[in-house]
Write an enzyme that holds these catalytic residues in place. Structure first.
Site, mmCIF file in Angstrom:
data_model
loop_
_atom_site.group_PDB
_atom_site.id
_atom_site.type_symbol
_atom_site.label_atom_id
_atom_site.label_comp_id
_atom_site.label_asym_id
_atom_site.label_seq_id
_atom_site.Cartn_x
_atom_site.Cartn_y
_atom_site.Cartn_z
ATOM 1 N N GLU A 25 0.829 -1.195 0.000
ATOM 2 C CA GLU A 25 0.000 0.000 0.000
ATOM 3 C C GLU A 25 0.867 1.250 0.000
ATOM 4 O O GLU A 25 1.909 1.275 0.634
ATOM 5 C CB GLU A 25 -0.844 0.031 1.275
ATOM 6 C CG GLU A 25 -1.725 -1.184 1.411
ATOM 7 C CD GLU A 25 -2.433 -1.234 2.753
ATOM 8 O OE1 GLU A 25 -2.234 -0.312 3.570
ATOM 9 O OE2 GLU A 25 -3.183 -2.182 2.963
ATOM 10 N N CYS B 181 4.908 -7.441 7.823
ATOM 11 C CA CYS B 181 5.888 -6.854 8.745
ATOM 12 C C CYS B 181 6.183 -7.849 9.858
ATOM 13 O O CYS B 181 5.267 -8.494 10.379
ATOM 14 C CB CYS B 181 5.320 -5.559 9.331
ATOM 15 S SG CYS B 181 6.488 -4.694 10.411
ATOM 16 N N CYS C 44 3.359 8.408 1.182
ATOM 17 C CA CYS C 44 3.774 7.448 2.204
ATOM 18 C C CYS C 44 3.934 6.079 1.547
ATOM 19 O O CYS C 44 3.006 5.595 0.906
ATOM 20 C CB CYS C 44 2.703 7.406 3.292
ATOM 21 S SG CYS C 44 2.957 6.106 4.504
ATOM 22 N N CYS D 235 3.355 -5.082 15.790
ATOM 23 C CA CYS D 235 2.794 -4.151 16.786
ATOM 24 C C CYS D 235 1.334 -4.528 17.034
ATOM 25 O O CYS D 235 0.589 -4.812 16.089
ATOM 26 C CB CYS D 235 2.879 -2.711 16.265
ATOM 27 S SG CYS D 235 4.584 -2.165 16.054
HETATM 28 N N1 SAH Z 1 7.691 0.078 11.095
HETATM 29 C C1 SAH Z 1 7.880 1.485 11.129
HETATM 30 C C2 SAH Z 1 7.155 2.270 10.029
HETATM 31 C C3 SAH Z 1 5.720 1.945 9.705
HETATM 32 S S1 SAH Z 1 4.384 2.477 10.681
HETATM 33 C C4 SAH Z 1 7.499 2.039 12.481
HETATM 34 O O1 SAH Z 1 6.847 1.346 13.228
HETATM 35 O O2 SAH Z 1 7.890 3.156 12.788
HETATM 36 C C5 SAH Z 1 4.302 4.208 10.786
HETATM 37 C C6 SAH Z 1 3.622 4.651 12.099
HETATM 38 O O3 SAH Z 1 2.215 4.332 12.113
HETATM 39 C C7 SAH Z 1 4.232 3.962 13.316
HETATM 40 O O4 SAH Z 1 4.474 4.901 14.338
HETATM 41 C C8 SAH Z 1 3.118 2.988 13.715
HETATM 42 O O5 SAH Z 1 3.218 2.628 15.058
HETATM 43 C C9 SAH Z 1 1.872 3.777 13.358
HETATM 44 N N2 SAH Z 1 0.643 2.964 13.273
HETATM 45 C C10 SAH Z 1 0.496 1.698 12.839
HETATM 46 N N3 SAH Z 1 -0.791 1.291 12.943
HETATM 47 C C11 SAH Z 1 -1.486 2.328 13.463
HETATM 48 C C12 SAH Z 1 -2.858 2.532 13.811
HETATM 49 N N4 SAH Z 1 -3.778 1.576 13.645
HETATM 50 N N5 SAH Z 1 -3.204 3.744 14.313
HETATM 51 C C13 SAH Z 1 -2.284 4.727 14.470
HETATM 52 N N6 SAH Z 1 -0.985 4.599 14.159
HETATM 53 C C14 SAH Z 1 -0.578 3.409 13.655
#
Ligand code: SAH
Length: 341
Positions: A91, A111, A104, A115
């Site tokens: 995406e 991944c 972006c 998280c």
């Molecule tokens: N892996 C890297 C880059 C990708 S995510 C990182 O974690 O920094 C980019 C940002 O979006 C990260 O801070 C991530 O924690 C956040 N993110 C992911 N899913 C999200 C969600 N459902 N709501 C808000 N932020 C989110």
């Protein structure tokens, strides 16, 4: 087979010469592709027919195409990009801001970090993106919006950029190129959960780009729950960031997703203030973008304001980031997940 978008201009010049063509042809193709958005060799009218045919057979221009575009009420666009190699999806998001836009992009399919609030890692890592698959996400947006320049490029889509480091760095070089898309390093931001070795490498390799660090928690214990795949402790992260700052003199941006009842109390804010004061930085408080597989919620406006005001009073540079593109599943990995299911 090689693909055009995997290579820097000097590499292509060598490839053209090795394959019996004149060196300057490489630059011609480069400009047709990156400056004029030509998506096939037969549109490159100053190339001899024979060269066009040879290139069509031996050096495909692209390795991905846009399968679906979703446009949100706020005009941001999410592209679901299909990868020719294995029909996987990634995406990328186009976020208009007046006459310019921020793009972006993703760096991995899936991944490995997983998280707990993010859709990208639910099924783990499928594979790293190639150099060209990263570059093409930007190219797809730029060809669709020739009159609206790309001001900022953020590596905040699917995946952990620093776990695909070599391809990331080469893609940045290609996107930088003066004769191509010409996106300056200063206008790029790479977001990481904190792969410490790569933070230091990045400061040396691309000292003019911006670094964002997804912190989300103030103790290793909570951080492990929210970001299970992050290999480094907060202390290790802070020493890598100090080293990064010594090399680059660039402020770090922390990202902190506010989750109701999890990391949003004033006690958390006080701990956070101590941590982020250690290295020159600012912080973005990110509104949680609801996904369907967990019970997290955003705190109410008052809690968010109290949290933010507490940090401001401590002299910290704070921005609250409201979500964009909510109606098109713009949060990392949501659209791909939907299509796969
Ligand atoms: N892996 C890297 C880059 C990708 S995510 C990182 O974690 O920094 C980019 C940002 O979006 C990260 O801070 C991530 O924690 C956040 N993110 C992911 N899913 C999200 C969600 N459902 N709501 C808000 N932020 C989110």
């Amino acid at each position: 087979m090689p693909c055009f978008t995997n290579y820097t201009l000097p590499e292509l010049e060598k490839w053209f010469v090795d394959n019996g063509m004149k060196k300057f042809r490489a630059r011609q193709v480069w400009e047709w592709f990156y400056l004029h958005g030509a998506d096939s060799y037969d549109k490159m009218s100053n190339l001899p027919k024979k060269t066009q045919e040879f290139l069509s057979e031996n050096l495909p221009l692209t390795q991905s195409f846009v399968d679906e575009i979703k446009i949100a009420g706020d005009d941001s666009e999410k592209r679901l990009v299909k990868l020719s190699k294995d029909n996987e999806f990634v995406e990328s998001v186009w976020i208009p801001m007046g006459s310019h836009a921020t793009v972006c992009v993703s760096t991995q399919v899936g991944c490995p970090i997983k998280c707990s609030f993010c859709a990208s890692g639910v099924d783990g890592l499928e594979r790293n993106l190639t150099v060209g698959e990263i570059v093409e996400q930007v190219w797809h947006c730029s060809t669709a919006h020739t009159r609206r320049g790309i001001k900022n490029l953020v590596f905040m889509g699917m995946g952990e950029p620093f776990l695909n480091y070599d391809n990331l760095i080469k893609a940045i070089k290609i996107l930088n190129d003066e004769n191509g898309l010409k996106i300056g390093s200063r206008r790029m931001t790479i977001s990481t959960v904190g792969i410490v070795k790569r933070i230091v490498d990045f400061g040396n390799d691309v000292p003019q780009s911006n670094l964002a660090v997804s912190l989300h928690a103030t103790t290793d214990e909570l951080r492990k729950k929210l970001i299970p795949g992050c290999p480094s402790s907060i202390n290790a992260l802070l020493s890598a960031l100090s080293e990064y700052y010594r090399t680059t003199h660039r402020k770090i941006t922390y990202e902190y997703v506010l989750l109701k009842g999890i990391n949003d109390s004033l006690g958390h804010a006080a701990e956070l203030a101590k941590i982020i004061k250690k290295v020159p930085s600012k912080i973005n408080l990110i509104e949680y973008n609801k996904v369907d597989f967990n019970d997290y919620e955003s705190p109410d406006k008052k809690t968010t304001d109290n949290f933010s005001n507490f940090l401001i009073k401590k002299g910290i540079d704070v921005a609250v980031r409201r979500k964009k593109g909510d109606d098109i599943n713009a949060a990392c990995g949501q659209l791909r997940r939907k299509v796969r299911n």
